[in-house]
Design an enzyme around this catalytic site. Sequence first.
Site, PDB file in Angstrom:
ATOM      1  N   ASN A 136      -2.523  -0.453  -2.429  1.00 52.45           N
ATOM      2  CA  ASN A 136      -1.842   0.523  -1.678  1.00 52.45           C
ATOM      3  C   ASN A 136      -1.974   2.126  -2.071  1.00 52.45           C
ATOM      4  O   ASN A 136      -1.327   3.072  -1.642  1.00 52.45           O
ATOM      5  CB  ASN A 136      -0.327   0.263  -1.350  1.00 52.45           C
ATOM      6  CG  ASN A 136       0.634   0.390  -2.468  1.00 52.45           C
ATOM      7  OD1 ASN A 136       0.033   0.843  -3.651  1.00 52.45           O
ATOM      8  ND2 ASN A 136       1.842   0.659  -2.322  1.00 52.45           N
ATOM      9  N   HIS A 138      -0.840   2.868  -5.409  1.00 59.29           N
ATOM     10  CA  HIS A 138       0.189   3.044  -6.551  1.00 59.29           C
ATOM     11  C   HIS A 138      -0.629   3.269  -7.622  1.00 59.29           C
ATOM     12  O   HIS A 138      -1.502   2.796  -8.172  1.00 59.29           O
ATOM     13  CB  HIS A 138       1.348   2.324  -6.733  1.00 59.29           C
ATOM     14  CG  HIS A 138       1.081   0.842  -6.947  1.00 59.29           C
ATOM     15  ND1 HIS A 138       1.229  -0.383  -6.091  1.00 59.29           N
ATOM     16  CD2 HIS A 138       0.638   0.279  -8.146  1.00 59.29           C
ATOM     17  CE1 HIS A 138       0.985  -1.404  -6.914  1.00 59.29           C
ATOM     18  NE2 HIS A 138       0.167  -1.061  -8.024  1.00 59.29           N
ATOM     19  N   GLU A 143       4.577   5.068  -6.270  1.00 61.76           N
ATOM     20  CA  GLU A 143       4.163   4.905  -5.012  1.00 61.76           C
ATOM     21  C   GLU A 143       3.373   5.923  -4.341  1.00 61.76           C
ATOM     22  O   GLU A 143       3.833   7.166  -4.609  1.00 61.76           O
ATOM     23  CB  GLU A 143       5.355   4.302  -4.071  1.00 61.76           C
ATOM     24  CG  GLU A 143       5.933   3.030  -4.476  1.00 61.76           C
ATOM     25  CD  GLU A 143       4.989   1.786  -4.355  1.00 61.76           C
ATOM     26  OE1 GLU A 143       3.814   1.704  -3.991  1.00 61.76           O
ATOM     27  OE2 GLU A 143       5.453   0.602  -5.250  1.00 61.76           O
TER      28      GLU A 143
END
Length: 214
Positions: A136, A138, A143
Amino acid sequence: MEIIITKNYEEMSKRAASIVFSQVALNRKSVLGLPTGSTPLGLYKYLIEAHKKGYIDFSEVKTFNLDEYFRLDRSDPQSYYYFMMENLVNHINIDTKNVDIPNCMLKDIEKECEDYEERIKAAGGIDLQIIGIGNNGHIGFNEPGEVFSKKTHLVDLKQDTIEANARFFSSIEEVPTQAVTMGIQTIMQSKRLLLIASGLAKAEAIYKIVKGEI
Ligand code: PGA
């Protein structure tokens, strides 16, 4: 920014190892930033091999790790300290006192985060920081969308990160829910940065990093 595309994981690992190799060859006292995860395993394998053949000397190298689970003892096989010992440190001639990983067992964790930044500064900053990237996007435990101004800090892990990491633990309840990570500012202050990624699952994150918005 230079983008290096390699044929496969092995080639990526070899190429990454050659970048680390030249960094250390140019400066025996290099300060390296190191990640854990499955991506750097090939790189570490090639570094160990090169060391065993006498091509690379780590005796004066210093390392700082990207992150560590909060309140997971260093003797726990899932701790990133344990990972580094098993997969690199125990097989090369680095002085263990030059291997720095946030100590997440310390009572005053805020202080440890500040001290970690100070220790990096005192070492002269990171010459070459190696990082992986999550599916994703990160980086460490930062994040996507994290502010760039963050330094080393304690983070609450998102549910999907906990679920993704559960594969390494016998049950999801055992996965730590917090971690200490270098912040994006810490990472961006490195003199050079090498991001390694392999596999289709990373393609979208890499596309967005290269072509997308910040
Ligand atoms: P991986 O992890 O190397 O195991 O894919 C990367 C990350 O999540 O940062």
